[in-house]
Write an enzyme that holds these catalytic residues in place. Sequence first.
Site, mmCIF file in Angstrom:
data_model
loop_
_atom_site.group_PDB
_atom_site.id
_atom_site.type_symbol
_atom_site.label_atom_id
_atom_site.label_comp_id
_atom_site.label_asym_id
_atom_site.label_seq_id
_atom_site.Cartn_x
_atom_site.Cartn_y
_atom_site.Cartn_z
ATOM 1 N N LYS A 1 1.370 58.823 57.454
ATOM 2 C CA LYS A 1 0.713 60.015 57.105
ATOM 3 C C LYS A 1 0.989 61.355 57.876
ATOM 4 O O LYS A 1 1.103 62.129 57.810
ATOM 5 C CB LYS A 1 -0.839 60.105 56.363
ATOM 6 C CG LYS A 1 -0.764 59.154 55.070
ATOM 7 C CD LYS A 1 -1.666 59.030 54.092
ATOM 8 C CE LYS A 1 -2.025 58.334 53.497
ATOM 9 N NZ LYS A 1 -1.114 57.587 52.652
ATOM 10 N N HIS B 1 -8.066 56.257 42.907
ATOM 11 C CA HIS B 1 -7.025 56.593 43.898
ATOM 12 C C HIS B 1 -6.059 56.122 43.301
ATOM 13 O O HIS B 1 -4.944 56.117 43.699
ATOM 14 C CB HIS B 1 -6.854 56.890 45.109
ATOM 15 C CG HIS B 1 -7.736 58.122 45.088
ATOM 16 N ND1 HIS B 1 -7.852 59.312 44.911
ATOM 17 C CD2 HIS B 1 -9.387 57.662 45.691
ATOM 18 C CE1 HIS B 1 -9.017 59.506 45.511
ATOM 19 N NE2 HIS B 1 -9.997 59.110 46.075
ATOM 20 N N ARG C 1 10.797 53.793 48.545
ATOM 21 C CA ARG C 1 11.413 53.221 48.044
ATOM 22 C C ARG C 1 10.761 53.319 46.463
ATOM 23 O O ARG C 1 10.482 54.192 45.833
ATOM 24 C CB ARG C 1 9.712 51.494 48.134
ATOM 25 C CG ARG C 1 8.774 52.126 47.931
ATOM 26 C CD ARG C 1 7.456 51.217 47.529
ATOM 27 N NE ARG C 1 5.915 52.648 47.919
ATOM 28 C CZ ARG C 1 5.516 52.198 47.023
ATOM 29 N NH1 ARG C 1 6.166 51.559 45.458
ATOM 30 N NH2 ARG C 1 3.962 53.117 46.512
#
Length: 666
Positions: A123, A242, A298
């Site tokens: 990230k 989430h 992906r």
Amino acid sequence: MTAVPYRRFRTLLVANRGEIACRVIRSARALGLRTVAVYSEADQDAMHVAVADDAILLGPARARDSYLNIERVIAAAKATGAEAIHPGCGFLSESAEFADACRDAGLIFVGPTAAMIRAMGSKSGSKALMARAGVPLVPGYHDEAQDEATLRSAAETIGFPVLIKASAGGGGRGMRVVRTAGEFAEALQSAKREALAAFADDRVLIEKYVDNPRHIEVQVIGDSHGNLLSLFERECTLQRRHQKVIEEAPSPTLDPAQREAVCAAARKAAAAVNYVGAGTIEFVSDGHDVYFIEMNTRLQVEHPVTELITGIDLVEWQLRVAFGEVLPLAQDQVRLNGHAVEARVYAENPARGFMPSVGRIRTWRMPAEAGGLRVDAGYRAGDTVSPNYDAMLAKVIAWGPTREAALERLAHGLDDSDLRGIVTNIPFLSALVTHPAVRANTIDTGFIERELAALTPASPPVSPLELGAAVAAVLRDEARSAEADASSPWRTAGWMPVGRRQRLFVLRQDATEHRLTLRYGRGPSTLTFDGREIVFAWTAGPDAEIRLDLSGARTQVVAVVEGHEIYVRSRNGRFDLHLVDPFGVEDEDHAGEDRIVAPLPGTVVALLTEEGAAIEKGAAILTLEVMKMEQTLRAPFDGVVRALKCKVGDIVQEGAELADIEPTEA
Ligand code: ADP
């Protein structure tokens, strides 16, 4: 270190299981490829194994020993002559190490190169890259220094509320919202602990927490000739912890100018790594601006909504890119048509904190793939949901010319779905897609958690409609099995009981018992309960459908009888009823069944015969007390009592064998 050149291949190994493996195999076959499935010991009879041309056992159930075991997956490809591997999503799909291992073994990895996965996998790393490429970022701290003082002062500079995120994060783990400076230290410690346990890496980054956040993401795909397309955006704001629950495309929040801006930002992001393959650029939005959060290198679970609005088969395109082909369309040829919404069907119990539900699927009823509905499933009736893997069973996806039409179709599709044997989130999904705030799109990522109580309602008390439906379902199933049994009196033409007969039905919903008397024979049938009498007629529709006529009020219901459990779906909702059999064995046909078993858990209160006794069909054998009601179990045929397997006072479980009767030869 050169990548294996993309080239045409004939055999594809799919390194995944469940719904996504089945999905990939479907498109691979359509391209004429031979498909190889891999499976663990827990998945010997799984659907993805059945739909592939070949299948190979990887190892024990534990993912580490099977689906996540790089060496075994590569060996499986070698052993079966596969030239390429599609990783699906989850498992090894974002493992740069796996992409490297494929290359080293001379196999084509259907996806980006390991270098692209590495560049985008962290990230923090990807944010630095995006900042350089000019992609909008949430204000944040993405540097290497990880001491508490540095992180705290970064949080103060950004300004609370902030979000602490694990750099290596995924699935919402290692994430903490911090609203005040006082909560910071503790939240940091716990985020780091969780990140270390989940990813063996406790580095974190800090971001401004976007209030009332929405999740917007853009599908991209690139080929190995330098072409890169964006395929519009999806909105996945309906999340729980989430994790996405419902996804749609396009986003109902963006106007055309915002749509073009976010798609352009996504193309810029993907171009920063010369991306090849299918990928998703994720953004968080406050409803106006969008900020990059991460790239997934992906295929995503929610890719079908993009397929339905663009008419593109993303798996086919992934495979064509791996063949070394040029993308079949140019950016201006990609058209947005209508709206699509997807609901993820999980084996879990929303009423019990979404606890996963495992076991054998007895009934698998999904809507027909027609009228804008698509079902991507990984399970069938008879399959077992094992505790070893993700509990997603299927996805129901609806397309419509407008968002309202798509939501309406999805609601109908969910209503038409019944999975029995395990608990599923289907009623919860139905409640979500019909919720006024969802219809009006006045939601944010915290919506589900706030509205949980309203979204997981207890089933309402039954009305005469459901009780009538349950009685009709029992009669229907008896008539159906009589039809299948040549010796049954129900089959005999002209057979009719003489005069009026009556039959008692006791139906239980939770702790409440309903006693209904059915009167039938000459003239119209009636049902009496709670001092009311209604005229009762029904006809069986296709499958589990029943058309009911209650004193002239006609309606359609779905009712399924499984042993003593009756499931009814009416316009009032979904109901689980239990049939209490007040007279013990009353079914006529127990042919071949020489065991007397407890129909329900209960206490043996009387033995009415003895071992060695010759008894006639219908003779009383013993009496059980079940839920304060006595039930006498009777001989299903003429015979001799070989053994009595219980004594007075025994507490017996449902299905326990109580007596053994040897039938007399006819
Ligand atoms: P993971 O990789 O663990 O899924 P993400 O970084 O993708 O974590 O974030 C998961 C979800 O958290 C997003 O879908 C979004 O809804 C929310 N989120 C992420 N960043 C922010 C932010 N800065 N402010 C508010 N919500 C955020």
